[in-house]
Design a protein around this motif. Structure first.
Motif, PDB file in Angstrom:
ATOM      1  N   ALA B 192       0.839  -1.206   0.000  1.00  0.00           N
ATOM      2  CA  ALA B 192       0.000   0.000   0.000  1.00  0.00           C
ATOM      3  C   ALA B 192       0.874   1.257   0.000  1.00  0.00           C
ATOM      4  N   ALA B 193       1.942   1.218   0.792  1.00  0.00           N
ATOM      5  CA  ALA B 193       2.848   2.370   0.859  1.00  0.00           C
ATOM      6  C   ALA B 193       3.545   2.567  -0.485  1.00  0.00           C
ATOM      7  N   TRP B 194       3.949   1.466  -1.090  1.00  0.00           N
ATOM      8  CA  TRP B 194       4.583   1.533  -2.419  1.00  0.00           C
ATOM      9  C   TRP B 194       3.619   2.114  -3.432  1.00  0.00           C
ATOM     10  N   ARG B 195       2.355   1.701  -3.345  1.00  0.00           N
ATOM     11  CA  ARG B 195       1.362   2.242  -4.273  1.00  0.00           C
ATOM     12  C   ARG B 195       1.259   3.748  -4.154  1.00  0.00           C
ATOM     13  N   GLN B 196       1.253   4.267  -2.907  1.00  0.00           N
ATOM     14  CA  GLN B 196       1.162   5.713  -2.708  1.00  0.00           C
ATOM     15  C   GLN B 196       2.344   6.404  -3.386  1.00  0.00           C
ATOM     16  N   ARG B 197       3.521   5.822  -3.192  1.00  0.00           N
ATOM     17  CA  ARG B 197       4.725   6.424  -3.777  1.00  0.00           C
ATOM     18  C   ARG B 197       4.652   6.436  -5.301  1.00  0.00           C
ATOM     19  N   VAL B 198       4.174   5.346  -5.890  1.00  0.00           N
ATOM     20  CA  VAL B 198       4.090   5.288  -7.354  1.00  0.00           C
ATOM     21  C   VAL B 198       3.070   6.307  -7.853  1.00  0.00           C
ATOM     22  N   GLU B 199       1.932   6.381  -7.199  1.00  0.00           N
ATOM     23  CA  GLU B 199       0.917   7.358  -7.603  1.00  0.00           C
ATOM     24  C   GLU B 199       1.461   8.775  -7.513  1.00  0.00           C
ATOM     25  N   ALA B 200       2.190   9.057  -6.434  1.00  0.00           N
ATOM     26  CA  ALA B 200       2.757  10.399  -6.278  1.00  0.00           C
ATOM     27  C   ALA B 200       3.783  10.678  -7.380  1.00  0.00           C
ATOM     28  N   ALA B 201       4.613   9.676  -7.685  1.00  0.00           N
ATOM     29  CA  ALA B 201       5.659   9.857  -8.700  1.00  0.00           C
ATOM     30  C   ALA B 201       5.050  10.096 -10.083  1.00  0.00           C
ATOM     31  N   VAL B 202       3.944   9.427 -10.340  1.00  0.00           N
ATOM     32  CA  VAL B 202       3.287   9.528 -11.649  1.00  0.00           C
ATOM     33  C   VAL B 202       2.419  10.786 -11.725  1.00  0.00           C
ATOM     34  N   GLY B 203       1.848  11.142 -10.563  1.00  0.00           N
ATOM     35  CA  GLY B 203       0.893  12.265 -10.540  1.00  0.00           C
ATOM     36  C   GLY B 203      -0.492  11.693 -10.336  1.00  0.00           C
ATOM     37  N   GLU B 204      -1.173  12.131  -9.270  1.00  0.00           N
ATOM     38  CA  GLU B 204      -2.447  11.496  -8.925  1.00  0.00           C
ATOM     39  C   GLU B 204      -3.513  11.707  -9.991  1.00  0.00           C
ATOM     40  N   ALA B 205      -3.528  12.892 -10.594  1.00  0.00           N
ATOM     41  CA  ALA B 205      -4.558  13.172 -11.602  1.00  0.00           C
ATOM     42  C   ALA B 205      -4.395  12.237 -12.798  1.00  0.00           C
ATOM     43  N   LEU B 206      -3.160  12.085 -13.267  1.00  0.00           N
ATOM     44  CA  LEU B 206      -2.896  11.206 -14.405  1.00  0.00           C
ATOM     45  C   LEU B 206      -3.229   9.761 -14.047  1.00  0.00           C
ATOM     46  N   PHE B 207      -2.862   9.357 -12.828  1.00  0.00           N
ATOM     47  CA  PHE B 207      -3.140   7.992 -12.389  1.00  0.00           C
ATOM     48  C   PHE B 207      -4.640   7.726 -12.397  1.00  0.00           C
ATOM     49  N   ARG B 208      -5.391   8.679 -11.859  1.00  0.00           N
ATOM     50  CA  ARG B 208      -6.845   8.527 -11.796  1.00  0.00           C
ATOM     51  C   ARG B 208      -7.432   8.435 -13.196  1.00  0.00           C
ATOM     52  N   GLU B 209      -6.962   9.334 -14.058  1.00  0.00           N
ATOM     53  CA  GLU B 209      -7.473   9.389 -15.431  1.00  0.00           C
ATOM     54  C   GLU B 209      -7.259   8.045 -16.134  1.00  0.00           C
ATOM     55  N   ALA B 210      -6.063   7.498 -15.956  1.00  0.00           N
ATOM     56  CA  ALA B 210      -5.752   6.244 -16.642  1.00  0.00           C
ATOM     57  C   ALA B 210      -6.590   5.087 -16.136  1.00  0.00           C
ATOM     58  N   HIS B 211      -7.080   5.206 -14.891  1.00  0.00           N
ATOM     59  CA  HIS B 211      -7.781   4.063 -14.303  1.00  0.00           C
ATOM     60  C   HIS B 211      -9.290   4.208 -14.222  1.00  0.00           C
ATOM     61  N   GLU B 212      -9.813   5.280 -14.811  1.00  0.00           N
ATOM     62  CA  GLU B 212     -11.272   5.466 -14.798  1.00  0.00           C
ATOM     63  C   GLU B 212     -12.008   4.267 -15.362  1.00  0.00           C
ATOM     64  N   VAL B 213     -11.535   3.806 -16.517  1.00  0.00           N
ATOM     65  CA  VAL B 213     -12.238   2.731 -17.233  1.00  0.00           C
ATOM     66  C   VAL B 213     -12.249   1.431 -16.424  1.00  0.00           C
ATOM     67  N   ILE B 214     -11.099   1.014 -15.904  1.00  0.00           N
ATOM     68  CA  ILE B 214     -11.033  -0.273 -15.209  1.00  0.00           C
ATOM     69  C   ILE B 214     -11.845  -0.233 -13.921  1.00  0.00           C
ATOM     70  N   LEU B 215     -11.903   0.947 -13.287  1.00  0.00           N
ATOM     71  CA  LEU B 215     -12.644   1.023 -12.033  1.00  0.00           C
ATOM     72  C   LEU B 215     -14.150   0.955 -12.269  1.00  0.00           C
ATOM     73  N   LYS B 216     -14.572   1.122 -13.530  1.00  0.00           N
ATOM     74  CA  LYS B 216     -15.996   0.992 -13.826  1.00  0.00           C
ATOM     75  C   LYS B 216     -16.310  -0.344 -14.502  1.00  0.00           C
TER      76      LYS B 216
END
Lengths: 368, 240
Positions: B192-216
């Motif tokens: 979970a901690a690693w995930r936070q770091r990766v999301e931060a490194a990538v940028g949360e907005a971009l991460f969210r955008e890329a995962h909209e489809v799979i989360l639905k």
């Protein structure tokens, strides 16, 4: 401490690394790990590779697993000739593309073919159902077609005019089913010619030396029960045919439900299993009565049968044979007349990627 | 003609490529290929990739398949920051090692988790036995343990102190079972901690955008019979 390579030449990726290191004069200590004695599962080896697999590399303190990673590490560290992993952007991408694809394609079917044809019966004393082996060999065929049509094409080597690590990975994979007696090169002159070129580029002696062990695999004495117990869990997965044989059969008809014989779907299941030589418990049937259908412009009573199945060999002749038998079955079941023979479509959509082959039977009319 | 990326963000490797290209400001034309509509099976797409799979890249006359090959091509052509695929011999080897391992390990179990738990029953109307699902989720557990125990260990990222291609490929894989409702990160504080770091490194907005489809994905309406018939053989081959 010199470079150590932990290998068993029974394993195709180990052969690729062995050939590569020897051909390029890379100094290394050969650390044998005998898979047939389950040495890859022993604590000493697990310290080298916790994944319990060969090949593995130890360079001082540095431990590395995964054949692709090892080949690239060796290429870079020992500054081998460019053609093995070319600097050119696109040429390199072609090598990367092959190295990625092979994990779940050629590697898988070559390993299964060799194990199901030879290692299970000879070494482990386990019989493999003929349908499973047949399905695996069909899948191997499909991969060989892709190897020729998508990767090799009209080039001398897989990624271009010169040999690369891609060719090494591929050739050592293909020798696996060859060692089990599969005729991989016999009916494929293009692949056979490519093989000659790879052997020549590597050096015949080195090639033969690397393959001496696997070519004698068929003479292996059966494993004792202790070894069998140790190996079974990890090799069990190789017993499955790939991909699964699950024919999907759909019968559409404009006959109302009341005119369709009761239990037709169950009997169609059994008939499909017989006609396509698949296990009945893998057959899926849907019967849709009461549809609005027009065939060749007419809305007279009619039926249309569509069968999708991976692994059904889709030559036109075989399709015609299947069509005829399905027609026979449905004629009896639904009291269909034979005023016009069905045209079997034998369409093959989906190319190689989806693997689906459709035998579309055309509609025909009942004789009432 | 600009670089074209043929993607469907439903697919894990497509998400990795999308995030990578956007994060590194690589100019590209997005060509969406909707898998659930069977668009990858069309004759038009077969012209781009005869294997009928996404992702695919087209750079002028040059066509490339396989997500790892595409990521490496983009890395080299656009000269992205070193940490994505380090020059250092050993650091690079660690990334290669992960990218090779994941094909038959994490990729496979994440794909099966999504399809067995959600897509087969909900989208394709094919029930999956509880035993099959249990086996799949157990395999996922094994892969997650290896991810933590062999790869991540006590490092900030999978292969070193900075985010690399390995982390991108891994995180987008893990979002597959997350999209299926699997609690991948619960009870795994390290991951979970690693995930936070990766999301931060990538940028949360971009991460969210890329995962909209799979989360639905679990809200996908059931496929109509024609689509189902088209997709079924490919799906079965894919999740084998």
């Amino acid at each position: 401490m010199p470079l150590e390579l932990f290998l068993d030449l029974y394993s195709p990726p180990c052969r690729a690394i062995y050939i590569f290191a020897r051909k390029n004069g890379i100094p290394f200590e050969f650390r044998p790990v005998e898979l047939g004695r389950a040495e890859h599962l022993k604590p000493e080896f697990l310290k080298v590779n916790p994944l319990g697999k060969v090949p593995a590399l130890r360079d001082g303190d540095f431990l590395l697993a995964e054949s692709v990673a090892i080949l690239l590490y060796l290429s870079r560290k020992y500054e081998v000739p460019d053609h093995w992993y070319p600097q050119d952007l696109q040429a390199r991408a072609r090598v990367d593309e092959y190295l990625a694809w092979q994990h779940t394609a050629l590697r898988s079917s070559c390993t299964r073919a060799m194990w199901q044809k030879m290692m299970f019966p000879v070494f482990l004393g386990e019989q493999v159902p003929p349908e499973t082996l047949a399905s695996t060999l069909t899948e191997l065929d499909r991969c060989l077609e892709l190897l020729e049509d998508k990767f090799l094409k009209d080039k001398d080597f897989l990624a271009g005019p010169h040999i690369s690590v891609a060719d090494l990975m591929a050739i050592t994979e293909l020798m696996h089913p060859v060692s089990a007696g599969c005729q991989v090169f016999n009916s494929r002159p293009k692949l056979a010619a490519w093989r000659q070129r790879v052997e020549a580029a590597v050096g015949k002696e080195l090639f033969q030396e690397a393959h001496a062990v696997v070519m004698k695999a068929k003479d292996l004495p059966p494993a004792d029960s202790a070894i069998k117990e140790k190996l079974k869990p990890s090799v069990q997965v190789l017993l499955h045919s790939f991909p699964p044989d699950m024919p999907f059969v759909e019968l559409d008809t404009n006959l109302p439900a009341g005119r369709v014989p009761a239990g037709l779907e169950k009997r169609l299941c059994a008939a499909t299993a017989t006609i396509l030589s698949k296990p009945e418990d893998r057959v899926n049937v849907t019967v849709r009565p009461g549809l609005a259908m027009a065939v060749n412009g007419s809305t007279d009573p009619c039926a249309q049968l569509i069968i999708s199945s991976i692994g059904v060999v889709g030559t036109a002749e075989e399709n015609r044979g299947h069509s005829a038998r399905f027609f026979e079955f449905l004629t009896k079941e639904m009291g269909l007349g034979q005023d016009r023979p069905p045209r079997s479509q034998g369409r093959l959509p989906g190319g190689s990627g989806s693997g689906g082959k459709n035998i579309g039977l055309d509609a025909w009319r009942p004789g009432f | 003609m600009a670089l074209e990326l043929y993607l469907d963000l439903l697919s894990q490797p497509c998400r990795a490529i999308y995030i990578f290209a956007k994060k590194n400001r690589i100019p590209f034309e997005l060509r969406t290929v909707e898998l659930l509509k069977g668009q990858h099976l069309s004759d038009a797409f077969a012209q781009v990739n005869p294997l009928k799979k996404v992702p695919a890249l087209k750079d002028g006359d040059f066509t490339l398949t396989e997500s790892v090959a595409i990521l490496l091509y983009l890395t080299r052509k656009y000269k992205v920051p070193d940490h994505w695929y380090p020059q250092d011999l050993q650091a690079c080897a660690r990334v290669d090692e992960y990218l090779a391992w994941q094909h038959t390990a994490l990729r496979r179990s994440c794909l099966r988790a999504l399809w067995h738990k959600v897509m087969l029953p909900v989208f394709l109307g094919e029930p999956v036995s509880p035993e099959m699902l249990a086996t799949t989720l157990a395999e996922l557990d094994v892969s997650l343990e290896l991810l933590e125990g062999k790869f991540l260990q006590n490092k900030a990222f999978l292969t070193g102190p900075q985010v690399s291609l390995a982390d991108l490929v891994a995180i987008t894989e893990l979002m597959h079972p997350v999209g299926a409702g699997c609690r991948v990160f619960e009870g795994r504080p390290k991951l979970a901690a690693w995930r936070q770091r990766v999301e931060a490194a990538v940028g949360e907005a971009l991460f969210r955008e890329a995962h909209e489809v799979i989360l639905k994905a679990k809200d996908s309406p059931p496929a109509d019979p024609t689509i189902k018939q088209k997709l079924m053989p490919g799906v079965l081959a894919m999740i084998q």
